[in-house]
Motif scaffolding. Structure first.
Motif, PDB file in Angstrom:
ATOM      1  N   GLU A  54      52.337  61.849 139.261  1.00  0.00           N
ATOM      2  CA  GLU A  54      51.000  61.675 139.628  1.00  0.00           C
ATOM      3  C   GLU A  54      50.212  62.337 138.460  1.00  0.00           C
ATOM      4  O   GLU A  54      49.114  61.773 137.964  1.00  0.00           O
ATOM      5  CB  GLU A  54      50.787  62.188 140.959  1.00  0.00           C
ATOM      6  CG  GLU A  54      49.114  61.677 141.181  1.00  0.00           C
ATOM      7  CD  GLU A  54      48.609  62.854 141.961  1.00  0.00           C
ATOM      8  OE1 GLU A  54      47.324  62.904 142.100  1.00  0.00           O
ATOM      9  OE2 GLU A  54      49.091  63.864 142.429  1.00  0.00           O
ATOM     10  N   GLU A  55      50.538  63.442 137.970  1.00  0.00           N
ATOM     11  CA  GLU A  55      49.638  64.306 136.970  1.00  0.00           C
ATOM     12  C   GLU A  55      49.576  63.610 135.583  1.00  0.00           C
ATOM     13  O   GLU A  55      48.549  63.491 134.952  1.00  0.00           O
ATOM     14  CB  GLU A  55      49.900  65.667 136.748  1.00  0.00           C
ATOM     15  CG  GLU A  55      49.383  66.402 136.017  1.00  0.00           C
ATOM     16  CD  GLU A  55      50.188  68.033 135.663  1.00  0.00           C
ATOM     17  OE1 GLU A  55      49.829  68.470 134.647  1.00  0.00           O
ATOM     18  OE2 GLU A  55      50.673  68.630 136.432  1.00  0.00           O
ATOM     19  N   GLY A  58      48.205  59.390 136.077  1.00  0.00           N
ATOM     20  CA  GLY A  58      47.057  59.590 136.648  1.00  0.00           C
ATOM     21  C   GLY A  58      46.005  60.069 135.516  1.00  0.00           C
ATOM     22  O   GLY A  58      44.667  59.761 135.645  1.00  0.00           O
ATOM     23  N   TYR A  66      47.339  55.454 141.640  1.00  0.00           N
ATOM     24  CA  TYR A  66      48.905  55.843 141.716  1.00  0.00           C
ATOM     25  C   TYR A  66      49.478  55.956 143.168  1.00  0.00           C
ATOM     26  O   TYR A  66      48.867  56.323 144.003  1.00  0.00           O
ATOM     27  CB  TYR A  66      48.805  57.374 141.139  1.00  0.00           C
ATOM     28  CG  TYR A  66      50.303  58.077 141.108  1.00  0.00           C
ATOM     29  CD1 TYR A  66      51.120  57.901 139.950  1.00  0.00           C
ATOM     30  CD2 TYR A  66      50.664  58.794 142.068  1.00  0.00           C
ATOM     31  CE1 TYR A  66      52.508  58.234 140.155  1.00  0.00           C
ATOM     32  CE2 TYR A  66      51.866  59.314 142.306  1.00  0.00           C
ATOM     33  CZ  TYR A  66      52.634  59.238 141.357  1.00  0.00           C
ATOM     34  OH  TYR A  66      54.177  59.698 141.332  1.00  0.00           O
ATOM     35  N   VAL A  75      46.692  56.955 145.611  1.00  0.00           N
ATOM     36  CA  VAL A  75      45.845  57.825 145.268  1.00  0.00           C
ATOM     37  C   VAL A  75      44.820  57.263 144.131  1.00  0.00           C
ATOM     38  O   VAL A  75      45.243  56.755 143.089  1.00  0.00           O
ATOM     39  CB  VAL A  75      46.654  59.011 144.285  1.00  0.00           C
ATOM     40  CG1 VAL A  75      45.508  60.101 143.682  1.00  0.00           C
ATOM     41  CG2 VAL A  75      47.552  59.704 145.245  1.00  0.00           C
ATOM     42  N   ASP A  76      43.589  57.347 144.088  1.00  0.00           N
ATOM     43  CA  ASP A  76      42.298  56.852 143.337  1.00  0.00           C
ATOM     44  C   ASP A  76      42.339  57.857 142.305  1.00  0.00           C
ATOM     45  O   ASP A  76      42.080  59.059 142.339  1.00  0.00           O
ATOM     46  CB  ASP A  76      41.003  56.815 143.997  1.00  0.00           C
ATOM     47  CG  ASP A  76      40.088  56.076 143.099  1.00  0.00           C
ATOM     48  OD1 ASP A  76      40.526  55.604 142.031  1.00  0.00           O
ATOM     49  OD2 ASP A  76      38.988  55.842 143.608  1.00  0.00           O
ATOM     50  N   VAL A  77      42.717  57.483 140.787  1.00  0.00           N
ATOM     51  CA  VAL A  77      42.578  58.346 139.694  1.00  0.00           C
ATOM     52  C   VAL A  77      41.664  57.986 138.628  1.00  0.00           C
ATOM     53  O   VAL A  77      41.554  58.266 137.520  1.00  0.00           O
ATOM     54  CB  VAL A  77      43.902  58.527 139.102  1.00  0.00           C
ATOM     55  CG1 VAL A  77      45.129  59.197 140.091  1.00  0.00           C
ATOM     56  CG2 VAL A  77      44.470  57.150 138.788  1.00  0.00           C
TER      57      VAL A  77
END
Length: 282
Positions: A54-55, A58, A66, A75-77
């Motif tokens: 994710e890190e 994203g 993601y 997850v909105d990135v």
């Protein structure tokens, strides 16, 4: 950043994460004490790989969302493509030290999305060596991944014409009669190869030709594997390599997406074997 540059950045970020994922496995074989959204017990390694990806993903310009099978929602990135990941496919193989992988799908749509919305997909295989099969623009390239760098091994990868292997998931007594009949038919023609991680088994099919399946079961007509995170991305790779994917009636890429963690039966491999399978299923 162009669309092609974003896809390349996703591919490179997955490759770059592999040393850290592999290095983090030995100390994370224990259960994390929680379940993923599909009700499966997670290992600490699942959580670690998910947070790492994710890190990394994203942070890419052109990636807007993601999602992973370890998380309830998306997850909105930022803005751009939606990336769906199985961070550690086959993590149950960590305890006996068997093969595992990472799967990624890059969708040009809001998740959950159709497999037809994929613009790229691929998987990493953590075997004796680390390799990646990545599909984009109708072509599959196999890479050797060393120290986080991906070097092409084979371009325009296609399934061999003469299939060799098969592997079906689920307990045999739980297979419907039509699935069992198909396996009875092909087991005299092909060698059994099944290791308990989708990526390891599918890579056997990509290398040698054949058929992989996690079929519908008497206890689970919807199958086990997730459409967004496993079936669509891997089906995309197989189809780009000249194979076929199916949910039992047609391409898995045409399955209507209704839920982020939706499951589906999946059959992947040499076109003639998938054709025969669809003809056998009721």
């Amino acid at each position: 950043m162009s669309d092609a540059d974003t896809v390349a950045a996703v591919r490179d970020a997955i490759a770059a994460a592999t040393p850290d994922i592999r290095a983090g496995l030995p100390g994370r074989r224990e259960q994390a004490g929680s379940e993923n959204p599909s009700g499966e017990r997670r290992l600490a390694a699942d959580e670690y790989a998910d947070e790492l990806l994710e890190e990394r993903l994203g942070a890419i310009d052109g990636v807007g969302a993601y999602a992973s099978e370890e998380r309830e929602g998306v997850v909105d990135v930022g803005s751009g493509y939606s990336v769906a990941v199985d961070p550690l496919d086959g993590s149950s193989n960590l305890k006996p030290n068997n093969v595992m992988g990472t799967i990624v799908g890059v969708y040009d749509a809001t998740l959950p999305a159709s497999g037809r919305d994929l613009v790229a997909a691929g998987y990493v295989l953590y075997g004796p060596i680390t390799t990646m099969a990545f599909a984009h623009e109708g072509s599959v390239t196999e890479y050797l991944v060393e120290d986080g760098e991906a070097t092409p091994l084979r371009e325009d990868v296609t399934l061999p014409d003469d299939p060799t292997v098969y592997g079906f998931g689920g307990r045999v007594p739980d297979w419907p009669d039509d699935v069992a009949a198909y396996v009875d038919e092909v087991e005299s023609e092909l060698k059994l190869r099944y290791g308990g991680a989708m990526i390891g088994d599918v890579n056997q099919v990509l290398t040698y030709g054949g058929v992989f399946a996690y079929p519908k079961l008497e206890s689970a007509p919807e199958g086990k594997l997730r459409l967004q995170f496993e079936c669509n991305p891997v089906g995309y790779v197989i189809e780009c390599a000249g194979g076929r994917s199916s949910d039992g009636t047609g391409s898995v890429l045409d399955v209507d997406p209704t839920d982020l963690h939706q499951r589906t039966p999946v059959y992947l491999g040499t076109p003639s074997l998938i054709d025969r399978l669809e003809a056998t299923l009721d």
